[in-house]
Structures are given as C-alpha cells and as structure tokens.
Design an enzyme around this catalytic site. Structure first.
Site, PDB file in Angstrom:
ATOM      1  N   LYS A 118      43.127  50.913  30.430  1.00 22.70           N
ATOM      2  CA  LYS A 118      44.046  51.609  31.331  1.00 22.70           C
ATOM      3  C   LYS A 118      44.920  52.581  30.541  1.00 22.70           C
ATOM      4  O   LYS A 118      45.147  53.722  30.968  1.00 22.70           O
ATOM      5  CB  LYS A 118      44.921  50.588  32.075  1.00 22.70           C
ATOM      6  CG  LYS A 118      45.831  51.272  33.085  1.00 22.70           C
ATOM      7  CD  LYS A 118      46.569  50.288  33.969  1.00 22.70           C
ATOM      8  CE  LYS A 118      47.450  51.044  34.964  1.00 22.70           C
ATOM      9  NZ  LYS A 118      48.428  51.941  34.296  1.00 22.70           N
ATOM     10  N   LYS A 202      40.245  38.410  49.809  1.00 20.18           N
ATOM     11  CA  LYS A 202      40.529  37.109  49.210  1.00 20.18           C
ATOM     12  C   LYS A 202      42.037  36.819  49.232  1.00 20.18           C
ATOM     13  O   LYS A 202      42.834  37.689  48.883  1.00 20.18           O
ATOM     14  CB  LYS A 202      40.016  37.128  47.761  1.00 20.18           C
ATOM     15  CG  LYS A 202      40.297  35.873  47.008  1.00 20.18           C
ATOM     16  CD  LYS A 202      39.914  35.990  45.541  1.00 20.18           C
ATOM     17  CE  LYS A 202      40.527  34.807  44.811  1.00 20.18           C
ATOM     18  NZ  LYS A 202      40.541  34.815  43.417  1.00 20.18           N
ATOM     19  N   LYS A 205      48.039  36.272  45.748  1.00 19.87           N
ATOM     20  CA  LYS A 205      49.402  36.760  45.594  1.00 19.87           C
ATOM     21  C   LYS A 205      49.400  38.272  45.357  1.00 19.87           C
ATOM     22  O   LYS A 205      50.250  38.991  45.844  1.00 19.87           O
ATOM     23  CB  LYS A 205      49.980  36.051  44.370  1.00 19.87           C
ATOM     24  CG  LYS A 205      51.446  35.933  44.330  1.00 19.87           C
ATOM     25  CD  LYS A 205      51.847  35.069  43.124  1.00 19.87           C
ATOM     26  CE  LYS A 205      50.861  35.199  41.975  1.00 19.87           C
ATOM     27  NZ  LYS A 205      51.149  34.487  40.774  1.00 19.87           N
TER      28      LYS A 205
END
Ligand code: TRP
Length: 426
Positions: A118, A202, A205
């Site tokens: 990233k 899915k 959190k």
C-alpha cells in the site's frame, strides 16, 4: 498418548457479534466439552496493542469477550482460560524465538506485505506507518502457541500463514537447541458457517454490518429488521440461496426448523414475517446467555479473578518450568554450576532415540537424538521412508553410521558411540 492440546487466541479489540458466536465461540465451547483434549483459550491482549490505539477499548473488549465466553458455557475449571499479558513467559519466549528466526520469514507475512504494498502504491516510504509490533506479530503468535506445545490451533483461513510460520520457527529452534517444541497445525473448520451481516457481506467489524451478540432485545429486533432483503412482495416465492436472513436463521435453528423455513420461503412468506420468526429464534437462543452475560459484566472483579487464577495455575504447571528449560537450552544459565553439574542435577528421563521425518524437499530423513533431544547424528536424505528405516535398523544392529549419517557439529564420535550403546542395551 498424551492428550491433544488445542489452543486459540481471541484478540480483544471489539464487541462480540453473532458471527463470532456462530463461527468461533459456539464451536470452541462445544469442543471444550470433549474429555480427550486439553483446551487453551486466551485473550491475546498483547496483539490488541498492535491493532488499536485505544487503551480503554482494550479493557472494555477484554471484559466483554471474557464475559461472553463464560456466558456461552465455557467452564474455566475444565479448560485453560487466561489473558496473554498475565503470562510474562510469553514475551520472554518471543525473544528466544526472535533470535532463531530469519528476518526474511517475517518479510513474507501477508499483513506486513500488504502494508508495504500500500505504501508503494501511495508513493510513500515502504515502511511508513509500519510498527515493529505489526512486523513481529507472527513471532508473538508463535510464542503463544509454542509456550504450551499445542498440537492443534483452530483459526480462520486468514491465520493459516501464521501457523506455517510458527512451525518453521519451532523447527529452527528445535534444530538449533534440541527437540523442545511440537510442530503445531492449523485446524480450519470448513463446515463452520461465516455469517452474513446486515448488508449481506460477511459479518465483520470492518464492514460495520454486525449484530452484537448481546444487544438488548429491542435493539436486536431493530437490527434484524434492518437486514437486507430483495423487493419481492408477500406471496411471491423467495430464494433461500444467498439470503442473509435465511443463512442467519439456519445458523441458530435446528435442521427441522430450517426445512420448515425453507418451505415458507417457497410459499412466499412476507419478509416482515420472516424477520419476526428470525428475531424470535435468535432471542430464544440468546436470552438465557444474555442474562448470564449481564450478571457477569456487572462484576468485573469476578472475571478478573477467573483470568488471574487461570494464568497463575497455567504458569506454575507449564510456562515457568518450560521457560526454565528453554533458558538453559539457549545458554541463559546459572553461573554457580558447571554444565556437567546442571546435567546431573536434572534427572535424565528420556533415552536416546532415532526420529524419522520428511522434509520440504520430499526426501526422508532420520536423526539420532540424546535424552535431552540434542541432535547427535543427522541422516542424509532417502527417497523412501523404508530406506531411511532400513538404515536406522542397520545402525542399531551395529553397522557403521558413516555411510548414511554425519555427526552433528560439536558432537564427538565417543558421545555417539555411548548413546548408541545405551540404545542397544535396552
Ligand atoms: N492472530 C489471531 C487473530 O487475529 C489471534 C491470536 C493471537 C491467536 N495469538 C494466537 C490465534 C494464537 C491462535 C493462536 O485472530
């Protein structure tokens, strides 16, 4: 045979939701009822430090998760239930493992690589924002597992690489310092459903689509009514395949109830009614646990006591004696005894033995180890286990080992001959 040891860690960085319950907590509590296993469940709060910057959140989450597992039926007198940071031998072992682990191994860890990739994409320094905590994560996890020589580690698929690393790290340590560690295996349960969340992805959190396991009934109902559905009207047949509502129902209902619901879908049940049924089912399963949970959470000192007591007993039984042995093995030794005295003070319980195994190169090897697990002879690779076994048998019967094996570094031929004599004398 010794009992199988099963160990898993739960990182306290959030509030338990229905997906955690169906996918991890319920199967673990069920497994812990078996009598032929020794189970270890712990709150990996050192790992939480890597993930979150909020101290109060870690405390709150530790309390909630511990209360959840107890409310779900975990019996702390029958399993090991503890908090990672109550076992100082774990960070100590982490360092011992760090010293036998190649940096290159950790460079390959998915989470670290993702951060580096990233950064590259953003044109930033490769290690920008990467803490040593993130980099060392797999080593700390290996110490959690190896500290108790766990055989099986139930984890999600995302953790399988960490288990492979733990095996590599254990093998490096064993190779260098003697056979101290069992090589652990990941147990990924394919049958365990991953629950969809409110939006159909899915339940997680990180998608902000969860239903907290112990939401008060009114909130639970509101959330259930917020689960996505398609726009089919009452009376129109509905698909069970791919329906989050149906999948969540299935995870909490009996097979008969599930079949009945499937029939209702076919007949065109209204979404509102299906949600009503789902809520009733969830609440019926959860309400008794929720009551226990609320009692527990109101008494944090009781939970603190349970965790502390688990750690204390576990340290006395496993962690402290084992770390003493490992310190000795690596050379953190007392100064007031010679090596010979130390060896004498320790009762020799095990005999020298041959061990056979297969390596990543596909070949079959053997080694000859003394009672402490120190390698004396290292066999060369054989194409089949039978050939390796034959060489071992020949050596035991008096053949010269030199044609199949080499003495380990720093080991005299005399020491090998003595150990072979001891073995043959049996
Ligand atoms: N890394 C695991 C997770 O994020 C938690 C964990 C920490 C763990 N130590 C462990 C799991 C040891 C199994 C064994 O889910």
């Amino acid at each position: 045979m010794a009992q199988q040891r099963i160990l898993t860690g739960i990182t306290p960085s959030g509030t338990p939701h229905l997906g955690n319950y169906a996918g991890a907590i319920r199967p673990a509590v069920e497994a812990s009822r078996q009598t032929d296993v020794e189970s270890f469940y712990f709150l990996s709060d050192y790992h939480a430090l890597i993930k979150t910057g909020s101290p109060e959140r870690i405390r709150r989450s530790t309390l909630e998760i511990a209360a959840t597992w107890l409310a779900a039926g975990l019996r702390p007198e029958r399993v090991w239930f503890y908090r990672q940071s109550d076992i100082p031998e774990i960070p100590e072992l982490t360092w011992l493992l760090t010293c036998v682990t190649g940096k290159g191994l950790l460079n390959r860890a998915h989470a670290y690589k993702a951060a580096v990739d990233k950064n590259a994409l953003d044109g930033a320094d490769p290690d920008a924002g990467v803490t040593m905590g993130l980099f060392m994560y797999p080593l700390l996890m290996a110490a959690d597992i190896l500290m108790f020589n766990a055989h099986k580690v139930p984890v999600g698929r995302d953790q399988v690489q960490h288990l492979e690393m733990a095996r590599d790290i254990a093998a490096s340590f064993n190779h260098r310092h003697g056979e101290h560690f069992v090589l652990p295996e990941a147990a990924v349960d394919e049958a365990v459903a991953t629950l969809p969340g409110l939006d159909g992805r899915k339940m997680s959190k990180s998608y902000d689509n969860t239903i907290p396991l112990f939401a008060p009934a009114a909130e639970l109902k509101k959330l259930v009514f917020g689960i996505v559905t398609d726009s089919r009207a009452p009376g129109e047949p509905k698909e069970t395949e791919g329906s989050p509502l149906f999948q969540i129902y299935q995870a909490f209902a009996t097979p008969d109830e599930t079949e009945a619901m499937r029939a209702r879908f076919r007949e065109g049940i209204a979404w509102g009614e299906a949600k009503e049924i789902l809520f009733d089912k969830l609440d019926a399963v959860i309400a008794p646990m929720r009551a226990r949970y609320e009692e527990l959470i109101a008494e944090p000192e009781r939970i603190e006591q349970v965790l502390k007591s688990g750690a204390e007993r576990l340290r006395a039984k496993y962690a402290m004696p084992f770390i003493a042995k490992l310190r000795e093995a690596v050379g953190l030794r007392r100064l007031d005894r010679t090596l010979a005295e130390t060896a004498q003070a320790r009762p020799k319980t095990r005999k020298p033995q041959f061990r056979q195994y297969r390596e990543a190169d596909g070949l079959f090897y053997f080694k000859f180890v003394d009672g402490d697990g120190r390698v004396l002879l290292q066999g060369r690779g054989f194409a089949s286990p039978r050939e390796a076994g034959q060489a071992v048998a020949d050596i035991k019967n008096g053949a010269d080992f030199a044609q199949w094996a080499d003495p380990a570094e720093d080991v005299s031929r005399d020491a090998i001959a003595r150990a072979l004599d001891a073995l043959r004398a049996e």
